[in-house]
Design a protein around this motif. Sequence first.
Motif, PDB file in Angstrom:
ATOM      1  N   GLU A  91     168.728  71.050   6.655  1.00 58.62           N
ATOM      2  CA  GLU A  91     168.316  70.396   5.422  1.00 58.62           C
ATOM      3  C   GLU A  91     169.449  69.597   4.801  1.00 58.62           C
ATOM      4  N   PHE A  92     170.440  69.273   5.599  1.00 59.56           N
ATOM      5  CA  PHE A  92     171.496  68.359   5.184  1.00 59.56           C
ATOM      6  C   PHE A  92     171.978  67.633   6.426  1.00 59.56           C
ATOM      7  N   CYS A  93     172.459  66.427   6.240  1.00 61.40           N
ATOM      8  CA  CYS A  93     173.032  65.670   7.349  1.00 61.40           C
ATOM      9  C   CYS A  93     174.550  65.730   7.223  1.00 61.40           C
ATOM     10  N   LEU A  94     175.203  66.300   8.197  1.00 59.56           N
ATOM     11  CA  LEU A  94     176.648  66.447   8.167  1.00 59.56           C
ATOM     12  C   LEU A  94     177.335  65.091   8.028  1.00 59.56           C
ATOM     13  N   CYS A  95     176.818  64.096   8.723  1.00 58.89           N
ATOM     14  CA  CYS A  95     177.434  62.764   8.695  1.00 58.89           C
ATOM     15  C   CYS A  95     177.252  62.082   7.344  1.00 58.89           C
ATOM     16  N   ARG A  96     176.007  62.043   6.853  1.00 60.21           N
ATOM     17  CA  ARG A  96     175.763  61.374   5.570  1.00 60.21           C
ATOM     18  C   ARG A  96     176.484  62.080   4.427  1.00 60.21           C
ATOM     19  N   ASP A  97     176.537  63.406   4.506  1.00 63.07           N
ATOM     20  CA  ASP A  97     177.231  64.159   3.480  1.00 63.07           C
ATOM     21  C   ASP A  97     178.740  63.907   3.549  1.00 63.07           C
ATOM     22  N   SER A  98     179.287  63.915   4.757  1.00 61.03           N
ATOM     23  CA  SER A  98     180.722  63.707   4.934  1.00 61.03           C
ATOM     24  C   SER A  98     181.144  62.311   4.500  1.00 61.03           C
ATOM     25  N   ASN A  99     180.313  61.323   4.818  1.00 56.37           N
ATOM     26  CA  ASN A  99     180.655  59.937   4.516  1.00 56.37           C
ATOM     27  C   ASN A  99     180.095  59.451   3.183  1.00 56.37           C
ATOM     28  N   LYS A 100     179.507  60.387   2.425  1.00 55.52           N
ATOM     29  CA  LYS A 100     178.986  60.070   1.093  1.00 55.52           C
ATOM     30  C   LYS A 100     178.034  58.865   1.135  1.00 55.52           C
ATOM     31  N   CYS A 101     177.100  58.921   2.053  1.00 58.60           N
ATOM     32  CA  CYS A 101     176.120  57.837   2.228  1.00 58.60           C
ATOM     33  C   CYS A 101     175.330  57.619   0.942  1.00 58.60           C
ATOM     34  N   LYS A 102     175.195  56.352   0.561  1.00 62.24           N
ATOM     35  CA  LYS A 102     174.487  56.000  -0.669  1.00 62.24           C
ATOM     36  C   LYS A 102     173.109  55.396  -0.410  1.00 62.24           C
ATOM     37  N   ASP A 103     172.786  55.152   0.851  1.00 58.84           N
ATOM     38  CA  ASP A 103     171.556  54.424   1.163  1.00 58.84           C
ATOM     39  C   ASP A 103     170.437  55.280   1.734  1.00 58.84           C
ATOM     40  N   TYR A 104     170.780  56.452   2.273  1.00 54.31           N
ATOM     41  CA  TYR A 104     169.762  57.290   2.916  1.00 54.31           C
ATOM     42  C   TYR A 104     169.913  58.743   2.457  1.00 54.31           C
ATOM     43  N   PRO A 105     168.810  59.502   2.443  1.00 49.97           N
ATOM     44  CA  PRO A 105     168.847  60.872   1.918  1.00 49.97           C
ATOM     45  C   PRO A 105     169.715  61.814   2.754  1.00 49.97           C
ATOM     46  N   HIS A 106     170.527  62.603   2.072  1.00 51.15           N
ATOM     47  CA  HIS A 106     171.395  63.563   2.750  1.00 51.15           C
ATOM     48  C   HIS A 106     170.601  64.773   3.247  1.00 51.15           C
ATOM     49  N   GLY A 107     169.426  65.002   2.676  1.00 60.54           N
ATOM     50  CA  GLY A 107     168.674  66.214   2.988  1.00 60.54           C
ATOM     51  C   GLY A 107     167.873  66.169   4.268  1.00 60.54           C
ATOM     52  N   LEU A 108     167.870  65.041   4.975  1.00 57.74           N
ATOM     53  CA  LEU A 108     167.114  64.932   6.230  1.00 57.74           C
ATOM     54  C   LEU A 108     168.092  65.012   7.399  1.00 57.74           C
ATOM     55  N   GLY A 109     168.379  66.231   7.817  1.00 57.22           N
ATOM     56  CA  GLY A 109     169.313  66.454   8.907  1.00 57.22           C
ATOM     57  C   GLY A 109     168.632  66.522  10.252  1.00 57.22           C
ATOM     58  N   CYS A 110     169.350  67.054  11.228  1.00 55.07           N
ATOM     59  CA  CYS A 110     168.836  67.139  12.602  1.00 55.07           C
ATOM     60  C   CYS A 110     167.747  68.197  12.728  1.00 55.07           C
ATOM     61  N   LEU A 111     166.891  67.983  13.716  1.00 53.99           N
ATOM     62  CA  LEU A 111     165.937  68.991  14.161  1.00 53.99           C
ATOM     63  C   LEU A 111     166.423  69.490  15.510  1.00 53.99           C
ATOM     64  N   PHE A 112     166.584  70.803  15.651  1.00 51.34           N
ATOM     65  CA  PHE A 112     167.012  71.392  16.919  1.00 51.34           C
ATOM     66  C   PHE A 112     165.862  72.213  17.495  1.00 51.34           C
ATOM     67  N   ILE A 113     165.595  72.003  18.781  1.00 45.76           N
ATOM     68  CA  ILE A 113     164.454  72.626  19.448  1.00 45.76           C
ATOM     69  C   ILE A 113     164.948  73.438  20.645  1.00 45.76           C
ATOM     70  N   GLY A 114     164.398  74.631  20.810  1.00 45.13           N
ATOM     71  CA  GLY A 114     164.746  75.457  21.960  1.00 45.13           C
ATOM     72  C   GLY A 114     165.370  76.784  21.567  1.00 45.13           C
ATOM     73  N   GLU A 115     165.462  77.683  22.533  1.00 45.99           N
ATOM     74  CA  GLU A 115     165.942  79.048  22.310  1.00 45.99           C
ATOM     75  C   GLU A 115     167.342  79.084  21.703  1.00 45.99           C
ATOM     76  N   THR A 116     168.207  78.174  22.111  1.00 48.38           N
ATOM     77  CA  THR A 116     169.585  78.173  21.632  1.00 48.38           C
ATOM     78  C   THR A 116     169.663  77.937  20.131  1.00 48.38           C
ATOM     79  N   ALA A 117     168.674  77.262  19.572  1.00 46.66           N
ATOM     80  CA  ALA A 117     168.678  76.971  18.136  1.00 46.66           C
ATOM     81  C   ALA A 117     168.624  78.241  17.289  1.00 46.66           C
ATOM     82  N   LYS A 118     168.202  79.344  17.888  1.00 42.16           N
ATOM     83  CA  LYS A 118     168.171  80.613  17.150  1.00 42.16           C
ATOM     84  C   LYS A 118     169.572  81.049  16.736  1.00 42.16           C
ATOM     85  N   GLY A 119     170.583  80.562  17.446  1.00 40.14           N
ATOM     86  CA  GLY A 119     171.950  80.973  17.155  1.00 40.14           C
ATOM     87  C   GLY A 119     172.617  80.196  16.039  1.00 40.14           C
ATOM     88  N   ILE A 120     171.958  79.161  15.513  1.00 39.79           N
ATOM     89  CA  ILE A 120     172.559  78.381  14.432  1.00 39.79           C
ATOM     90  C   ILE A 120     172.667  79.245  13.176  1.00 39.79           C
TER      91      ILE A 120
END
Length: 276
Positions: A91-120
Amino acid sequence: MDRQILYAKISKLFYRMTYSTGLVRSPFMKKLENHARKQKLRILAPDDALICLPKKGVIKIGEVVPKEDMILAPQVVDHFIEKSSYRAIMEFCLCRDSNKCKDYPHGLGCLFIGETAKGIHPSMAKPATKDEARAHIRKAREAGLINIVGKASMDCLWLGIGPHHKLFTVCSCCPCCCISLATQYMPPDFTDWFYKMPGVSTHIDNNVCVGCGICLEACIYSGIELKGDHAVITDRCRACGRCSEVCPQEAIRVTIDDENFIQKTIDFLEPRVDVS
């Protein structure tokens, strides 16, 4: 401090130090780049691959229709969502948050799919139903973000999870994002694992193009150059559609040259990662 949180903080600091300060374009980064090239196999897995899903302005060859979003992202991503055993939304984008993006929402981060995503780490991503995952991608597209999808072992590295062959990444990128910023300055052998969709191409009508250069500023892959009074497509183009969207002359079209382009994209990505 939890190891995964530490990795995320280091990644955020790295983005701020290299991108927002302009260090990414410095001689120091060139030296670091050369060192990283020697260690390439330690950073990337041999079967890593990310495909850019075009944004808007996509038409079929021979059709005379208004530019429109051909909903390419939902068709490709939905295949992997439907097959998936687990999904996690940042629910956050590491890049937009880090670079203080002013044009796009910071709350739309990556979607991770698959068993490995359980470890996040739970503070970085939340479990999602299939419908929630689809809604997340729809919001990203509506916000004007470009979806880049596939297998990227570097995500396992900075997230501190594994194995990488069971993690499918769906990024929602803007010009502030790591891929957008880094690929402009990377040598070709560092970007050869970024692909355009099979059967999709970018075309410029030189009878309409006036060489204004707006498309060059919009391109995140250095996929367009000015030669004389016209823009030309280079082999670094990934057919994302950003140039087509901003061209004031409507001289650029992203076209579908193969009616099986959706299935070919799925067939290209599916053997690389197990999302079940």
